[in-house]
Design a protein around this motif. Structure first.
Motif, mmCIF file in Angstrom:
data_model
loop_
_atom_site.group_PDB
_atom_site.id
_atom_site.type_symbol
_atom_site.label_atom_id
_atom_site.label_comp_id
_atom_site.label_asym_id
_atom_site.label_seq_id
_atom_site.Cartn_x
_atom_site.Cartn_y
_atom_site.Cartn_z
ATOM 1 N N ALA A 178 28.736 -49.756 -5.311
ATOM 2 C CA ALA A 178 27.633 -49.077 -4.626
ATOM 3 C C ALA A 178 26.464 -50.024 -4.384
ATOM 4 O O ALA A 178 26.236 -50.951 -5.169
ATOM 5 C CB ALA A 178 27.173 -47.891 -5.464
ATOM 6 N N GLU A 195 24.239 -44.194 -1.726
ATOM 7 C CA GLU A 195 25.694 -44.389 -1.777
ATOM 8 C C GLU A 195 26.290 -43.770 -3.045
ATOM 9 O O GLU A 195 27.371 -43.182 -2.999
ATOM 10 C CB GLU A 195 26.030 -45.889 -1.702
ATOM 11 C CG GLU A 195 25.805 -46.466 -0.311
ATOM 12 C CD GLU A 195 26.359 -47.874 -0.159
ATOM 13 O OE1 GLU A 195 26.273 -48.400 0.968
ATOM 14 O OE2 GLU A 195 26.883 -48.451 -1.154
ATOM 15 N N ARG A 248 34.527 -52.393 -0.054
ATOM 16 C CA ARG A 248 33.751 -52.094 -1.260
ATOM 17 C C ARG A 248 34.364 -50.949 -2.062
ATOM 18 O O ARG A 248 33.752 -50.440 -2.997
ATOM 19 C CB ARG A 248 32.291 -51.806 -0.910
ATOM 20 C CG ARG A 248 31.559 -53.075 -0.505
ATOM 21 C CD ARG A 248 30.059 -52.932 -0.618
ATOM 22 N NE ARG A 248 29.509 -52.157 0.476
ATOM 23 C CZ ARG A 248 28.804 -51.057 0.341
ATOM 24 N NH1 ARG A 248 28.586 -50.561 -0.865
ATOM 25 N NH2 ARG A 248 28.330 -50.410 1.386
ATOM 26 N N ARG A 282 35.154 -44.634 3.836
ATOM 27 C CA ARG A 282 33.699 -44.788 3.866
ATOM 28 C C ARG A 282 33.257 -46.189 3.454
ATOM 29 O O ARG A 282 32.336 -46.748 4.029
ATOM 30 C CB ARG A 282 33.063 -43.731 2.952
ATOM 31 C CG ARG A 282 31.581 -43.923 2.632
ATOM 32 C CD ARG A 282 30.697 -43.825 3.868
ATOM 33 N NE ARG A 282 29.304 -44.054 3.532
ATOM 34 C CZ ARG A 282 28.754 -45.265 3.394
ATOM 35 N NH1 ARG A 282 29.473 -46.357 3.589
ATOM 36 N NH2 ARG A 282 27.475 -45.376 3.076
ATOM 37 N N PHE A 283 33.903 -46.756 2.424
ATOM 38 C CA PHE A 283 33.380 -47.998 1.847
ATOM 39 C C PHE A 283 34.214 -49.241 2.160
ATOM 40 O O PHE A 283 33.789 -50.349 1.837
ATOM 41 C CB PHE A 283 33.200 -47.837 0.325
ATOM 42 C CG PHE A 283 32.064 -46.929 -0.033
ATOM 43 C CD1 PHE A 283 30.762 -47.412 -0.031
ATOM 44 C CD2 PHE A 283 32.274 -45.585 -0.313
ATOM 45 C CE1 PHE A 283 29.702 -46.573 -0.333
ATOM 46 C CE2 PHE A 283 31.221 -44.743 -0.613
ATOM 47 C CZ PHE A 283 29.923 -45.229 -0.625
ATOM 48 N N ALA A 304 34.411 -48.221 -6.827
ATOM 49 C CA ALA A 304 33.490 -48.268 -5.688
ATOM 50 C C ALA A 304 32.297 -49.141 -6.056
ATOM 51 O O ALA A 304 31.697 -48.951 -7.120
ATOM 52 C CB ALA A 304 33.027 -46.868 -5.329
#
Lengths: 472, 472
Positions: A59, A64, A30, A26-27, A57
């Motif tokens: 955000a 998020e 990041r 997903r990230f 993570a």
């Protein structure tokens, strides 16, 4: 009560592996899992050994953070919020692994409402960044815990600092906040009204909850007009008692002191050594007054009369900005100056707070305890609130010194509690003070645990912090 | 949103009968079940119809409150704490019957710690009693909601009043409290330190919980030095906008105003009628400054300059105690003066609070709404906080007027919420404002409900108040 007597949190390896996959997908960049970056997110200014998260993570929004928390909730994986890592009691450690949510990239000032004396910000804004942003408005945010901490972290730990005596702590200065709860719901705790009687005080419940109830993703903070004039100075005293009595009289008379800081004799010696200053090496008060030109002059003069009554003085004060800046730089350097008393040492900064009537007694007993324990440990206090810090300088490779420090800190916490005080005035509980909470609050700890259980039934929010495990 | 749209609470007749027997046996004359005394404990200053408890217990100690709550808990019977009955939103009604715990006989000041500027009291001490007790100490407790309320009740409803702008509300002034929880355990929420970061803020959770989480049986309150000098006066303005702009400038400049109250044109007319005064019948600010002799003079003069900028004035001020007393008596009589505008009427006093930048707009729209609705309703506000009250004078026998009033109050609450404000700044939710809480706080209401469920699983603590029933 040992330094390393940390509460264990069981690892859920299977869940963690799943969440690592989901968040990487997903990230992308990041989401980081390298050892160095994980280490940075656990190795902080705390004296407690690092316990690394499994991933970090970064955000960019409340949404998020909700996604991350939802993934962690589904797979029962710990969530540890991260601001600047300047907390002191192991707050950002990951004893059961899990995901560190780094909020530093959520660093926008979203709105400044000058007429309402408030602003709405993201949690990664630091206090210095906020004041830089505000510089053309004539307003400022006063809470100053020393470090250039993130305001989300300051709210999460209920931070305060030198001018809490005038402006209060984060408790009094957060009007409203947004938090992502353990099930991924986002809640905004209040509107922007200066006061409200509408329901339970969720704002104050989350301020100081240290990430164990929710991740703070937004804040509305009170602001103040920059005072027209400021005066300040340093005043030596023959004893801690004399200094504390002067503080009590100052507060009782309602003199609106903006800061009133005590540094003990050893602390003053460290300042002199560190910055080549020529202060007396007896207990000193550093004070500051905010108000009109005439007001701050009058207040400084009144303070001078008070200190003379208690054998303190001479009280030299100034309203020249450069001279004041020098004075407060010396005060703010106290941590580094303390370290310089013993090159190569590691420092444990601990914090208690007692009713001001017990402050001199508590500091005197603590100084005697330090001497008896063979420790080197200057004392610095926000004495208008009865709050003081001890900076224990220890050799990290000497088990005997570590043991002596642990025993000393235990006695200090219990001493403060026995004097109707608290084991932490502003640093928070984290991992380091958990053992003392039941001594201080008794049944209150069970009630906190009921609330935690209701709002985070799977204990994924910063587990192993604040609350001791239930005795079964 | 109708006045009478109250949340139903199911009666447990069998449990109530058992508890009546137990408490009569245990408390004798200190447990009363006569209709008149039950009526007194439900019929209060609220506009909401009375709902009587089944019995009234006069408690003398925390332990006795624990006994009562344990009996009620065992038999699932509602517990309704009672102070002086001066709350305004039906807080002491008993919609499902149950036991009213009258705390007025727990009225001892247990300790005054002058050096710490705090005191420990029982909950039935009223604010006037406390200040009488303190009169030789040079200290005072500032929070003044108008009524001579009990301090336990003031804490339970998060009360404030005229000088919150300087001294804060009950939220800021309760250092610690003792409460009996739904299972009969007593908890003391904090020690006496001025600040603490030790765990969740149970003090603030209970302050404002309106008896729905616990019965407050003890309080430690902050005290303040009586100011050396006080100045104050009245200043007329051409419009509400001009007055509000003067307030904003005053607060922004950091002028430490102790009270700043707005009374609108109709309110001023009522004061003149009621007390044969000669004030201008335009919006007026009543202000007060606390400080040193020189300080309050300087502050009053600065305020005079500010108001002139906005077309207000003349600002006549005084530091003579008798003249100030006259001025504040007029302000405090506003409720009775308002009633005198329409002899024989019933008054509904409602309260909202908005960010100060929206205050003039909110008051102007509300005045227009009052006119359109054909109501008579003066406005009085603690405008330094953005808080104002509308006193609607209605004929209790005219259903059309009641309907118009209900509709008006609904619009007022929604107007405040739409302006980033709250449906209650200081009166609390009680029964009267439940319908508006979800509009204001959304998900926050669900979180409050989770906390309530965790701490009071059988919903015996003041049921039917604060929280709307879950939508199923």
């Amino acid at each position: 009560m040992a330094l390393a007597d940390l509460q264990p949190v069981e690892r859920n390896d299977a869940g963690i592996a799943l969440v690592l996959g989901i968040l990487k997908q997903r990230f992308g960049d990041r989401f980081q899992t390298g050892h160095a970056i994980r280490g940075q997110h656990a190795h902080t200014t705390t004296y407690i050994p690092s316990q690394l998260p499994d991933g970090v993570a970064f955000a960019h929004s409340t949404e998020e953070v909700q996604e991350i928390v939802r993934a962690c909730a589904e797979h029962r994986v710990p969530v540890i919020p991260f601001g600047t890592g300047t907390s002191l009691e192991g707050h950002v450690n990951a004893p059961g692994g899990g995901i560190s949510i780094d909020l530093t990239q959520m660093n926008r000032v979203l709105a400044v409402h000058a007429e309402d004396l408030d602003c709405t910000i993201e949690p990664g804004v630091t206090r210095e960044d906020l004041n830089t942003h505000l510089r053309d408005t004539g307003l400022f945010f006063p809470i100053d815990p020393g470090a250039n901490a993130s305001l989300g972290g300051m709210a999460a730990t209920r931070a305060s600092g030198t001018n809490a005596v005038r402006y209060g702590t984060m408790r009094e200065n957060v009007l409203s906040l947004t938090a992502v709860m353990a099930d991924g719901r986002a809640v905004t705790t209040a509107k922007r009204a200066r006061k409200s009687s509408a329901g339970y005080d969720l704002t104050r419940l989350l301020v100081g909850s240290e990430g164990t109830l929710g991740v703070i993703t937004g804040l509305t903070l009170k602001l103040y007009g920059i005072p027209q004039a400021i005066s300040g100075g340093v005043c030596p005293f023959p004893s801690v008692d004399a200094a504390c009595n002067a503080v009590i009289m100052t507060i009782q008379m309602g003199l609106p002191v903006a800061r009133i800081e005590l540094i003990n004799g050893l602390g003053m010696r460290s300042l002199n050594n560190y910055s080549q200053l020529g202060y007396p090496e007896t207990p000193c008060l550093f004070v500051e007054f905010h108000g009109s030109e005439a007001g701050v002059k009058e207040q400084a003069e009144t303070f001078g009369e008070i200190v003379a009554e208690f054998g303190g003085g001479p009280f030299r004060w100034t309203n020249v900005a450069e001279e004041r800046a020098k004075l407060w730089k010396a005060r703010h350097d106290a941590y580094w100056a303390g370290l310089s008393l013993r090159p190569g040492c590691k420092a444990l900064s601990t914090d208690v707070c007692v009713p001001i009537s017990r402050l001199a007694e508590c500091i005197n007993e603590t100084e005697e305890d330090i001497a008896r324990s063979g420790l080197i440990a200057p004392i610095v206090g926000h004495v208008g609130d009865g709050n003081f810090h001890v900076l224990v300088l220890m050799d990290p490779d000497d088990p005997k010194e570590i043991e002596a420090t642990e025993a000393f800190v235990g006695r200090l916490n219990m001493r403060a509690i026995s004097m109707e005080g608290t084991c932490t005035g502003e640093h928070g509980v984290g991992q380091g003070k958990i053992a003392f909470l039941p001594h201080e609050l008794g049944v209150g700890v069970d009630i906190m645990r009921s609330i935690k259980q209701a709002l985070d039934p799977h204990n994924i929010m910063n587990p192993g912090k604040v609350l001791p495990a239930a005795v079964t």
